[in-house]
Design a protein around this motif. Structure first.
Motif, mmCIF file in Angstrom:
data_model
loop_
_atom_site.group_PDB
_atom_site.id
_atom_site.type_symbol
_atom_site.label_atom_id
_atom_site.label_comp_id
_atom_site.label_asym_id
_atom_site.label_seq_id
_atom_site.Cartn_x
_atom_site.Cartn_y
_atom_site.Cartn_z
ATOM 1 N N THR A 109 0.831 -1.201 0.000
ATOM 2 C CA THR A 109 0.000 0.000 0.000
ATOM 3 C C THR A 109 0.870 1.257 0.000
ATOM 4 O OG1 THR A 109 -1.688 -1.219 1.244
ATOM 5 C CG2 THR A 109 -1.883 1.172 1.208
ATOM 6 N N PHE A 110 0.433 2.283 -0.783
ATOM 7 C CA PHE A 110 1.176 3.532 -0.900
ATOM 8 C C PHE A 110 0.185 4.691 -0.939
ATOM 9 C CE2 PHE A 110 3.185 0.093 -3.198
ATOM 10 C CZ PHE A 110 4.456 0.060 -2.643
ATOM 11 N N CYS A 111 0.697 5.901 -0.687
ATOM 12 C CA CYS A 111 -0.134 7.089 -0.853
ATOM 13 C C CYS A 111 -0.539 7.208 -2.326
ATOM 14 C CB CYS A 111 0.629 8.352 -0.462
ATOM 15 S SG CYS A 111 1.264 8.361 1.223
ATOM 16 N N GLU A 112 -1.752 7.680 -2.557
ATOM 17 C CA GLU A 112 -2.209 7.858 -3.939
ATOM 18 C C GLU A 112 -1.296 8.819 -4.698
ATOM 19 O OE1 GLU A 112 -5.844 10.210 -5.761
ATOM 20 O OE2 GLU A 112 -6.540 8.319 -4.885
ATOM 21 N N SER A 113 -0.908 9.928 -4.047
ATOM 22 C CA SER A 113 -0.047 10.914 -4.711
ATOM 23 C C SER A 113 1.339 10.339 -4.997
ATOM 24 C CB SER A 113 0.078 12.171 -3.850
ATOM 25 O OG SER A 113 0.612 11.853 -2.569
ATOM 26 N N CYS A 114 1.856 9.513 -4.081
ATOM 27 C CA CYS A 114 3.166 8.873 -4.313
ATOM 28 C C CYS A 114 3.094 7.934 -5.504
ATOM 29 C CB CYS A 114 3.610 8.116 -3.061
ATOM 30 S SG CYS A 114 4.025 9.168 -1.663
ATOM 31 N N LEU A 115 2.004 7.194 -5.617
ATOM 32 C CA LEU A 115 1.838 6.284 -6.746
ATOM 33 C C LEU A 115 1.712 7.061 -8.050
ATOM 34 C CD1 LEU A 115 -0.507 3.461 -5.418
ATOM 35 C CD2 LEU A 115 1.832 3.206 -6.226
ATOM 36 N N GLN A 116 0.999 8.201 -8.021
ATOM 37 C CA GLN A 116 0.881 9.021 -9.227
ATOM 38 C C GLN A 116 2.262 9.450 -9.725
ATOM 39 O OE1 GLN A 116 -1.672 12.175 -7.952
ATOM 40 N NE2 GLN A 116 -3.563 11.057 -8.365
ATOM 41 N N THR A 117 3.097 9.929 -8.785
ATOM 42 C CA THR A 117 4.446 10.378 -9.146
ATOM 43 C C THR A 117 5.285 9.214 -9.655
ATOM 44 O OG1 THR A 117 4.305 12.067 -7.419
ATOM 45 C CG2 THR A 117 6.494 11.578 -8.293
ATOM 46 N N TYR A 118 5.202 8.072 -8.963
ATOM 47 C CA TYR A 118 5.981 6.878 -9.328
ATOM 48 C C TYR A 118 5.585 6.374 -10.719
ATOM 49 C CZ TYR A 118 7.721 2.063 -9.114
ATOM 50 O OH TYR A 118 8.337 0.866 -9.377
ATOM 51 N N ILE A 119 4.263 6.276 -10.958
ATOM 52 C CA ILE A 119 3.786 5.783 -12.255
ATOM 53 C C ILE A 119 4.194 6.741 -13.370
ATOM 54 C CG2 ILE A 119 1.723 5.262 -13.614
ATOM 55 C CD1 ILE A 119 0.383 4.404 -10.947
ATOM 56 N N ALA A 120 4.034 8.058 -13.116
ATOM 57 C CA ALA A 120 4.392 9.053 -14.140
ATOM 58 C C ALA A 120 5.871 8.967 -14.485
ATOM 59 C CB ALA A 120 4.046 10.453 -13.623
ATOM 60 N N ALA A 121 6.727 8.789 -13.470
ATOM 61 C CA ALA A 121 8.174 8.683 -13.710
ATOM 62 C C ALA A 121 8.501 7.448 -14.535
ATOM 63 C CB ALA A 121 8.917 8.651 -12.377
ATOM 64 N N LYS A 122 7.849 6.329 -14.237
ATOM 65 C CA LYS A 122 8.095 5.090 -14.982
ATOM 66 C C LYS A 122 7.645 5.234 -16.432
ATOM 67 C CE LYS A 122 9.979 2.306 -12.006
ATOM 68 N NZ LYS A 122 11.287 1.696 -12.240
ATOM 69 N N PHE A 123 6.467 5.838 -16.626
ATOM 70 C CA PHE A 123 5.943 6.006 -17.987
ATOM 71 C C PHE A 123 6.852 6.907 -18.804
ATOM 72 C CE2 PHE A 123 2.627 3.564 -16.770
ATOM 73 C CZ PHE A 123 1.460 3.642 -17.523
ATOM 74 N N GLU A 124 7.322 7.993 -18.194
ATOM 75 C CA GLU A 124 8.155 8.956 -18.914
ATOM 76 C C GLU A 124 9.509 8.370 -19.250
ATOM 77 O OE1 GLU A 124 10.075 13.407 -18.146
ATOM 78 O OE2 GLU A 124 8.484 12.662 -16.854
ATOM 79 N N LYS A 125 10.062 7.562 -18.327
ATOM 80 C CA LYS A 125 11.417 7.037 -18.497
ATOM 81 C C LYS A 125 11.450 5.793 -19.364
ATOM 82 C CE LYS A 125 15.393 5.474 -15.757
ATOM 83 N NZ LYS A 125 15.888 5.198 -14.395
ATOM 84 N N GLU A 126 10.510 4.862 -19.130
ATOM 85 C CA GLU A 126 10.611 3.537 -19.751
ATOM 86 C C GLU A 126 9.526 3.266 -20.782
ATOM 87 O OE1 GLU A 126 10.834 0.613 -16.660
ATOM 88 O OE2 GLU A 126 12.260 1.774 -15.480
ATOM 89 N N HIS A 127 8.474 4.089 -20.825
ATOM 90 C CA HIS A 127 7.388 3.940 -21.807
ATOM 91 C C HIS A 127 6.800 2.538 -21.787
ATOM 92 C CE1 HIS A 127 8.657 7.818 -23.368
ATOM 93 N NE2 HIS A 127 9.881 7.356 -23.466
ATOM 94 N N LYS A 128 6.582 2.009 -20.604
ATOM 95 C CA LYS A 128 6.049 0.656 -20.475
ATOM 96 C C LYS A 128 4.529 0.700 -20.290
ATOM 97 C CE LYS A 128 10.101 -1.645 -18.524
ATOM 98 N NZ LYS A 128 10.620 -2.414 -17.386
ATOM 99 N N GLN A 129 3.901 -0.421 -20.534
ATOM 100 C CA GLN A 129 2.460 -0.556 -20.323
ATOM 101 C C GLN A 129 2.166 -1.158 -18.951
ATOM 102 O OE1 GLN A 129 0.062 0.651 -22.510
ATOM 103 N NE2 GLN A 129 1.944 1.551 -23.314
#
Length: 522
Positions: A33-53
């Motif tokens: 479990t994580f904060c919603e805002s932390c997950l938003q930042t984490y997911i955005a960073a992964k999408f921007e860096k690795e372009h994964k699905q």
């Protein structure tokens, strides 16, 4: 290689990303479990860096695939399920805090002391917020109590809400005992209409509390935890061993190739010395020949001068005498030329068998290859029995055919046979015929004895639906070592519907070089 966040979390109410108290706790399929805002930042960073699905859990690296209906990281974080357990724990923690502040005022960034508590919302309220709470259409029927009236604040709360993950806004109020799953009213009407035992979630929880399921789960989780730690310890030991092996083999390679280089250099030095010696010998021979002819040339120059002097100034008698002398020297000169001209002094230095050196280099390229061999070891675990990996497992059926007529086994039947093997083997299990009804199951107890000693004994339920050629495998927890030419007894006791049986069985079977000899027991 991807790495995970090191665990610095004090308890499950702390976010592993920001290390603060969880705010809008959302959980992933792995239950982290994580904060919603932390997950938003984490997911955005992964999408921007690795372009994964998809992403990996920041803690355990479990893969999480992006839902089809989601387009942005913010949307994904919002559709993740809220962890109501964590919400309840955090609210319970705040309610039980010695300093009781009005939670509504806190949300409006003001402070006031709380005197009341809403049992339904688990909110601490000041007098003013209590009035507004009661005046609101959505919360007018909520139960509000004075804090000082409660002996235990947390026991009266309804903070641990359970919302259906499939049907938004529906509370989990029912429990399907057939599927052992909590349900909302929509779940029951759609997916559990034919289930025989559907209880209210409160009654199911009371019944749940009377059995040992929680205790058993805690025990099993403890065992699995011990097993995981044992595996990590084993892998850490394997890592340490491979590191030691690497360092040792690196030293071995250093020694091997240093010796090889030293030998090559030694040969090189010898060959260079041989080359120098051969060169010097050839050069000396050529130089000697040159000196001989240079000296001869001096003789000839002197003789020419003598001849000129005699012709120009000497008497005829003197001319005759000197010319005869010079003629003798001329003969000597001709003899020397005739002798030396046949000597071939145009030397060529050769390196013999050079092609063999090239072949040797190619051969060396094919030698001392690096490989890695796995050892077949087995870790002793608490939660399960692990059988070692066997490179090849062979099986055979000694019966030429099977039958299902009136002579089939009925009810509980025991079958036994005596057998021996021609060489030492490891027996991994037995093949057994199944129930004649292809959808039935039956209970089976199988054992292998030597004299009166059980070498292995297993109990299992065999399912006809997974049979191949009317047979299933009864696998042993660990392979049983059988010695050559010893007599063993295989015994199978089956309980259940009528079963197939084999007939026209061979008494001797050669299976991959191992000869099995069977004796029918009367």
């Amino acid at each position: 290689m991807a790495t995970s966040i090191e665990s610095h979390v004090v308890d499950i109410t702390t976010c592993a990303i920001c290390l603060e108290k969880l705010n809008i706790p959302k959980y992933l399929p792995c239950l982290h479990t994580f904060c919603e805002s932390c997950l938003q930042t984490y997911i955005a960073a992964k999408f921007e860096k690795e372009h994964k699905q998809g992403i990996e859990c920041p803690v355990c690296r479990t893969s999480v695939t992006i839902p089809k209906e989601v387009n942005t990281p913010d949307e994904w974080a919002k559709v993740l399920p809220l962890n109501f357990l964590i919400v309840g724990l955090i609210e319970k923690e705040r309610v039980e805090s010695p300093l009781k502040q009005c939670m509504v005022c806190e949300r409006m960034e003001t402070k006031s002391e709380a005197s009341f508590i809403c049992v339904d919302c688990s909110d601490l309220l000041c007098s003013n917020c209590k009035k507004h709470h009661k005046a609101s259409k959505t919360s007018c029927d909520h139960e509000i109590k004075q804090i000082n009236e409660l002996s235990s604040v947390s026991e009266s709360l309804k903070a641990f809400k359970n919302i259906c993950p499939e049907h938004k806004g529906e509370e989990l109020k029912l429990f399907c005992a057939d599927h052992q799953t909590p349900c909302c009213s929509m779940c029951v009407s759609i997916n559990h209409r034919r289930c025989e035992k559907v209880l209210s979630i409160e009654n199911a929880a009371i019944e749940y509390a009377t059995n040992d399921k929680v205790k058993d789960l805690k025990t099993h989780l403890g065992n699995v935890d011990s097993d995981v730690k044992a595996i990590i310890k084993d892998r850490a030991s394997a890592k340490e061993n491979i590191e030691k092996e690497y360092q040792q083999k690196k030293k071995d390679l250093q020694i091997i190739f240093c010796d090889l280089v030293a030998k090559i250099n030694e040969i090189k030095i010898r060959r260079e010395a041989e080359l120098l010696k051969t060169y010097n010998e050839a050069k000396e021979t050529i130089e000697t020949s040159i000196i001989i002819f240079q000296n001869k040339q001096k003789n000839i120059e002197n003789e020419k001068q003598i001849l000129d002097a005699v012709v120009n100034g000497a008497s005829n008698i003197q001319v005759m005498i000197e010319v005869e002398k010079l003629k003798k020297h001329l003969q000597e000169h001709n003899q020397l030329i005739q002798t030396k001209v046949k000597e071939h002094l145009d030397y060529e230095l050769l390196l013999k068998n050079v092609e063999n050196i090239t072949k040797l280099a190619d051969q060396m390229e094919n030698e001392c290859h690096i490989t890695c061999k796995k050892t077949n070891t087995c870790i002793e675990l608490s939660s399960m029995i692990v059988t070692p990996n066997v490179s090849e497992i062979f099986s055979f059926c000694r019966f030429r055919s099977f039958n299902s007529n009136d002579l089939r086994f009925r009810g509980a039947n025991k079958d036994a046979i005596c057998f021996s093997v021609s060489k030492e083997i490891e027996l991994c299990g037995l093949l057994s015929y199944v129930c004649c009804n292809d959808s039935s199951t039956c209970d089976v107890i199988a054992s292998v004895k030597h004299d009166t000693t059980d070498l292995v004994k297993v109990s299992n339920t065999i399912d006809s639906k997974v049979a191949q050629d009317k047979m299933v495998r009864i696998e042993f927890p660990t392979p049983v070592k059988l010695l050559a030419n010893k007599k063993y007894h295989a015994i199978v006791l089956m309980k259940g519907p009528d079963c197939y049986y084999g007939y026209n069985g061979k008494t001797v079977v050669d299976s991959n070089g191992v000869v099995f000899t069977f004796e029918i027991l009367s």
